[in-house]
Design an enzyme around this catalytic site. Structure first.
Site, PDB file in Angstrom:
ATOM      1  N   ASP A   1      16.574 -29.842   7.552  1.00 44.91           N
ATOM      2  CA  ASP A   1      15.569 -30.889   7.330  1.00 44.91           C
ATOM      3  C   ASP A   1      14.174 -30.362   7.663  1.00 44.91           C
ATOM      4  O   ASP A   1      13.302 -31.123   8.111  1.00 44.91           O
ATOM      5  CB  ASP A   1      15.887 -32.158   8.126  1.00 44.91           C
ATOM      6  CG  ASP A   1      15.042 -33.344   7.667  1.00 44.91           C
ATOM      7  OD1 ASP A   1      14.484 -33.277   6.556  1.00 44.91           O
ATOM      8  OD2 ASP A   1      14.936 -34.321   8.424  1.00 44.91           O
TER       9      ASP A   1
ATOM     10  N   HIS B   1      19.997 -40.829   3.155  1.00 45.01           N
ATOM     11  CA  HIS B   1      19.187 -41.004   4.361  1.00 45.01           C
ATOM     12  C   HIS B   1      19.703 -42.293   4.995  1.00 45.01           C
ATOM     13  O   HIS B   1      19.364 -43.393   4.556  1.00 45.01           O
ATOM     14  CB  HIS B   1      17.695 -41.112   4.024  1.00 45.01           C
ATOM     15  CG  HIS B   1      16.847 -41.172   5.255  1.00 45.01           C
ATOM     16  ND1 HIS B   1      15.942 -40.203   5.614  1.00 45.01           N
ATOM     17  CD2 HIS B   1      16.810 -42.085   6.264  1.00 45.01           C
ATOM     18  CE1 HIS B   1      15.370 -40.515   6.767  1.00 45.01           C
ATOM     19  NE2 HIS B   1      15.879 -41.664   7.179  1.00 45.01           N
TER      20      HIS B   1
ATOM     21  N   HIS C   1      21.164 -35.485   8.137  1.00 48.55           N
ATOM     22  CA  HIS C   1      20.526 -35.365   9.461  1.00 48.55           C
ATOM     23  C   HIS C   1      21.001 -36.417  10.456  1.00 48.55           C
ATOM     24  O   HIS C   1      20.213 -37.243  10.932  1.00 48.55           O
ATOM     25  CB  HIS C   1      19.001 -35.365   9.353  1.00 48.55           C
ATOM     26  CG  HIS C   1      18.400 -36.337   8.353  1.00 48.55           C
ATOM     27  ND1 HIS C   1      18.724 -37.667   8.310  1.00 48.55           N
ATOM     28  CD2 HIS C   1      17.501 -36.160   7.358  1.00 48.55           C
ATOM     29  CE1 HIS C   1      18.039 -38.261   7.348  1.00 48.55           C
ATOM     30  NE2 HIS C   1      17.296 -37.361   6.751  1.00 48.55           N
TER      31      HIS C   1
ATOM     32  N   HIS D   1       4.402 -30.571   7.338  1.00 43.36           N
ATOM     33  CA  HIS D   1       3.204 -31.392   7.127  1.00 43.36           C
ATOM     34  C   HIS D   1       2.064 -30.609   7.758  1.00 43.36           C
ATOM     35  O   HIS D   1       2.267 -29.913   8.755  1.00 43.36           O
ATOM     36  CB  HIS D   1       3.311 -32.733   7.867  1.00 43.36           C
ATOM     37  CG  HIS D   1       4.369 -33.651   7.333  1.00 43.36           C
ATOM     38  ND1 HIS D   1       4.146 -34.518   6.293  1.00 43.36           N
ATOM     39  CD2 HIS D   1       5.656 -33.842   7.710  1.00 43.36           C
ATOM     40  CE1 HIS D   1       5.247 -35.211   6.045  1.00 43.36           C
ATOM     41  NE2 HIS D   1       6.190 -34.813   6.886  1.00 43.36           N
TER      42      HIS D   1
ATOM     43  N   HIS E   1      13.079 -29.470   2.709  1.00 44.27           N
ATOM     44  CA  HIS E   1      11.896 -29.919   1.953  1.00 44.27           C
ATOM     45  C   HIS E   1      11.014 -28.705   1.679  1.00 44.27           C
ATOM     46  O   HIS E   1      10.528 -28.073   2.627  1.00 44.27           O
ATOM     47  CB  HIS E   1      11.111 -30.959   2.765  1.00 44.27           C
ATOM     48  CG  HIS E   1      11.939 -32.169   3.100  1.00 44.27           C
ATOM     49  ND1 HIS E   1      11.969 -33.287   2.300  1.00 44.27           N
ATOM     50  CD2 HIS E   1      12.801 -32.406   4.114  1.00 44.27           C
ATOM     51  CE1 HIS E   1      12.805 -34.175   2.826  1.00 44.27           C
ATOM     52  NE2 HIS E   1      13.329 -33.666   3.925  1.00 44.27           N
ATOM     53  N   LEU E   2      10.805 -28.409   0.409  1.00 46.82           N
ATOM     54  CA  LEU E   2       9.947 -27.263   0.053  1.00 46.82           C
ATOM     55  C   LEU E   2       8.550 -27.690  -0.367  1.00 46.82           C
ATOM     56  O   LEU E   2       7.657 -26.856  -0.475  1.00 46.82           O
ATOM     57  CB  LEU E   2      10.600 -26.432  -1.060  1.00 46.82           C
ATOM     58  CG  LEU E   2      11.787 -25.568  -0.635  1.00 46.82           C
ATOM     59  CD1 LEU E   2      12.431 -24.909  -1.844  1.00 46.82           C
ATOM     60  CD2 LEU E   2      11.374 -24.507   0.380  1.00 46.82           C
ATOM     61  N   ARG E   3       8.390 -29.001  -0.630  1.00 48.05           N
ATOM     62  CA  ARG E   3       7.073 -29.527  -1.017  1.00 48.05           C
ATOM     63  C   ARG E   3       6.570 -28.923  -2.327  1.00 48.05           C
ATOM     64  O   ARG E   3       7.315 -28.317  -3.077  1.00 48.05           O
ATOM     65  CB  ARG E   3       6.029 -29.320   0.093  1.00 48.05           C
ATOM     66  CG  ARG E   3       6.469 -29.763   1.476  1.00 48.05           C
ATOM     67  CD  ARG E   3       6.670 -31.247   1.566  1.00 48.05           C
ATOM     68  NE  ARG E   3       6.735 -31.671   2.971  1.00 48.05           N
ATOM     69  CZ  ARG E   3       7.450 -32.687   3.400  1.00 48.05           C
ATOM     70  NH1 ARG E   3       8.191 -33.402   2.587  1.00 48.05           N
ATOM     71  NH2 ARG E   3       7.430 -33.032   4.660  1.00 48.05           N
TER      72      ARG E   3
ATOM     73  N   LYS F   1      19.867 -38.064  -4.109  1.00 45.14           N
ATOM     74  CA  LYS F   1      19.517 -38.451  -2.743  1.00 45.14           C
ATOM     75  C   LYS F   1      19.016 -39.891  -2.703  1.00 45.14           C
ATOM     76  O   LYS F   1      18.046 -40.227  -3.385  1.00 45.14           O
ATOM     77  CB  LYS F   1      18.424 -37.502  -2.231  1.00 45.14           C
ATOM     78  CG  LYS F   1      17.835 -37.852  -0.878  1.00 45.14           C
ATOM     79  CD  LYS F   1      18.750 -37.489   0.271  1.00 45.14           C
ATOM     80  CE  LYS F   1      18.236 -38.001   1.605  1.00 45.14           C
ATOM     81  NZ  LYS F   1      17.130 -37.239   2.156  1.00 45.14           N
TER      82      LYS F   1
ATOM     83  N   HIS G   1      19.858 -29.075   3.604  1.00 42.30           N
ATOM     84  CA  HIS G   1      18.871 -30.173   3.574  1.00 42.30           C
ATOM     85  C   HIS G   1      17.497 -29.573   3.866  1.00 42.30           C
ATOM     86  O   HIS G   1      17.188 -29.223   5.008  1.00 42.30           O
ATOM     87  CB  HIS G   1      19.205 -31.246   4.620  1.00 42.30           C
ATOM     88  CG  HIS G   1      18.267 -32.415   4.585  1.00 42.30           C
ATOM     89  ND1 HIS G   1      18.715 -33.715   4.495  1.00 42.30           N
ATOM     90  CD2 HIS G   1      16.918 -32.506   4.610  1.00 42.30           C
ATOM     91  CE1 HIS G   1      17.674 -34.543   4.480  1.00 42.30           C
ATOM     92  NE2 HIS G   1      16.568 -33.820   4.552  1.00 42.30           N
TER      93      HIS G   1
HETATM   94  C1  NCD Z   1      11.115 -35.785   5.882  1.00 41.83           C
HETATM   95  C2  NCD Z   1       9.856 -35.414   5.097  1.00 41.83           C
HETATM   96  O1  NCD Z   1       8.808 -35.205   5.723  1.00 41.83           O
HETATM   97  O2  NCD Z   1       9.929 -35.293   3.867  1.00 41.83           O
HETATM   98  N1  NCD Z   1      10.735 -36.213   7.193  1.00 41.83           N
HETATM   99  C3  NCD Z   1      11.505 -36.261   8.291  1.00 41.83           C
HETATM  100  O3  NCD Z   1      11.038 -36.749   9.333  1.00 41.83           O
HETATM  101  N2  NCD Z   1      12.733 -35.812   8.294  1.00 41.83           N
HETATM  102  C4  NCD Z   1      11.888 -36.811   5.131  1.00 41.83           C
HETATM  103  C5  NCD Z   1      13.269 -37.092   5.678  1.00 41.83           C
HETATM  104  O4  NCD Z   1      14.175 -36.282   5.525  1.00 41.83           O
HETATM  105  O5  NCD Z   1      13.422 -38.149   6.293  1.00 41.83           O
HETATM  106 ZN    ZN Z   2      14.746 -34.562   4.980  1.00 45.90          ZN
END
Ligand code: NCD
Ligand code: ZN
Length: 344
Positions: free
Chosen positions: A246, A135, A173, A250, A15-17, A98, A13
């Protein structure tokens, strides 16, 4: 134990953005992980196999020297149809879909409002053996934020699993004891990812002695008893529970704000964190299954050929990651962990 060689882990799990962050996020992850399930919640979400193929190539361009395989996912929308599900099932690079209840987390406004309206798609996913990644929090704003996972289980997840018992579901998560108990009570089609923050932190670490925006993620951190249930699940040796960081970067100003974003960046120190946790639970012998085997088994992938070496030597987590004029603050920035990655 002072040295540990394990199969190079999979982050199930992540996030690579996109844009400026992508390069940094790819490099940090590819150093530690051989593969990762890549979340589709970009600003314009990845909703088709064609878009996932483009994003896959962008990621591949950014992994540098590492041999890293992104495992792509689609964002579940009302637009999914049987042709697209069939395309996912035939795709070599897309590994799941997802589902975000709409508005429940970062970039999820295009998510689902009525889970019941998705049942025909779940049926198709079950038939074509496409995993559903969830989620698992209700978006019902009248439910207290600390109860949203539990309410999602009671209102939706139990029903989805009993109606579609052969549908492979990843409960992402997990953050509560109720989620651990739910997963344990299901058949072998249901698994769950476990993040470092839900093992290491509880809501006091977020809210007591000053608000800590870098500990804010969704699902929100819960009580100590939830955290303890999650650790127990992670080191239990059950193949239902596997690694998913996860890691969700940011920029600092987006987190340190009057309306801070949810998401914690851990890719820069993830395997070191899990190694430290497993060591303190006297369970280092279980780390490889959790990090490198159970996730692969769930997604029906071969184990990786690559290995990593961890050595018992203090590792200082960077204070920040500089991206142009911006910064990302990693989880436990500046702190020291007892394990570090080493050349094999
Ligand atoms: C994730 C995100 O920033 O994309 N944020 C988080 O708090 N986990 C999204 C997610 O998995 O809920
Ligand atoms: Zn996530």
């Amino acid at each position: 134990m002072t040295e540990l060689i394990i199969i190079k882990p999979d982050d199930m799990h992540l996030h690579l953005r996109e844009g400026d962050i992508l390069k940094y996020a790819c490099k940090d992850t590819a150093k530690q992980f051989a593969r990762a399930i890549v979340m589709p919640n970009l600003q314009a979400p990845i909703i088709s196999v064609d878009q996932a193929e483009k994003y896959y190539l962008d990621i591949k361009k950014n992994v540098g020297i590492y041999n890293f395989e992104p495992l792509m996912t689609l964002f579940f929308t009302d637009l999914l149809n049987s042709d697209e599900i069939k395309k996912v099932s035939d795709s070599e690079i897309v590994h799941g879909i997802k589902l975000y209840p709409s508005g429940v987390t970062t970039n999820s406004d295009n998510g689902i409002d009525s889970i019941e309206k998705c049942f025909n798609i779940f049926e198709l996913m079950q038939k074509h053996e496409v995993p559903l990644l969830i989620h698992g929090e209700t978006n019902d704003k009248s439910v207290d934020i600390f109860d949203r996972e539990k309410v999602f289980i009671d209102r939706h997840l139990s029903q989805i699993h009993s109606k579609f018992p052969d549908l492979r579901i990843v409960f992402e998560h997990i953050s509560t004891k109720e989620a651990v108990d739910f997963v344990i009570g299901t058949n072998d089609k249901v698994g769950a990812t476990i993040t470092p923050q839900h093992i290491l932190l509880d809501r006091n670490d977020l809210l007591s002695g000053g608000i800590k925006p870098h500990h804010y993620c969704l699902p929100i951190l819960k009580r100590t008893e939830d955290r303890l249930a999650i650790i127990k699940a992670a080191v239990s040796g059950s193949q239902k529970f596997f690694l998913g960081t996860d890691s969700a970067p940011h920029f600092r100003h987006q987190k340190e704000s009057s309306c801070g974003c949810a998401g914690i960046y851990s890719a820069v120190c993830a395997i070191e964190l899990y190694a430290s946790i497993f060591e303190s639970e006297n369970a280092l012998d279980k780390l490889e299954n959790f990090s490198s085997k159970f996730g692969a088994e769930f997604y029906k992938l071969p184990y990786n050929d690559l290995k990593i070496k961890l050595i018992k030597k203090e590792f200082q987590i960077p204070d920040k990651i500089k991206i142009g004029t911006e910064e990302i603050i990693p989880l436990f920035a500046g702190e020291t962990l007892p394990w570090q990655l080493s050349e094999i």
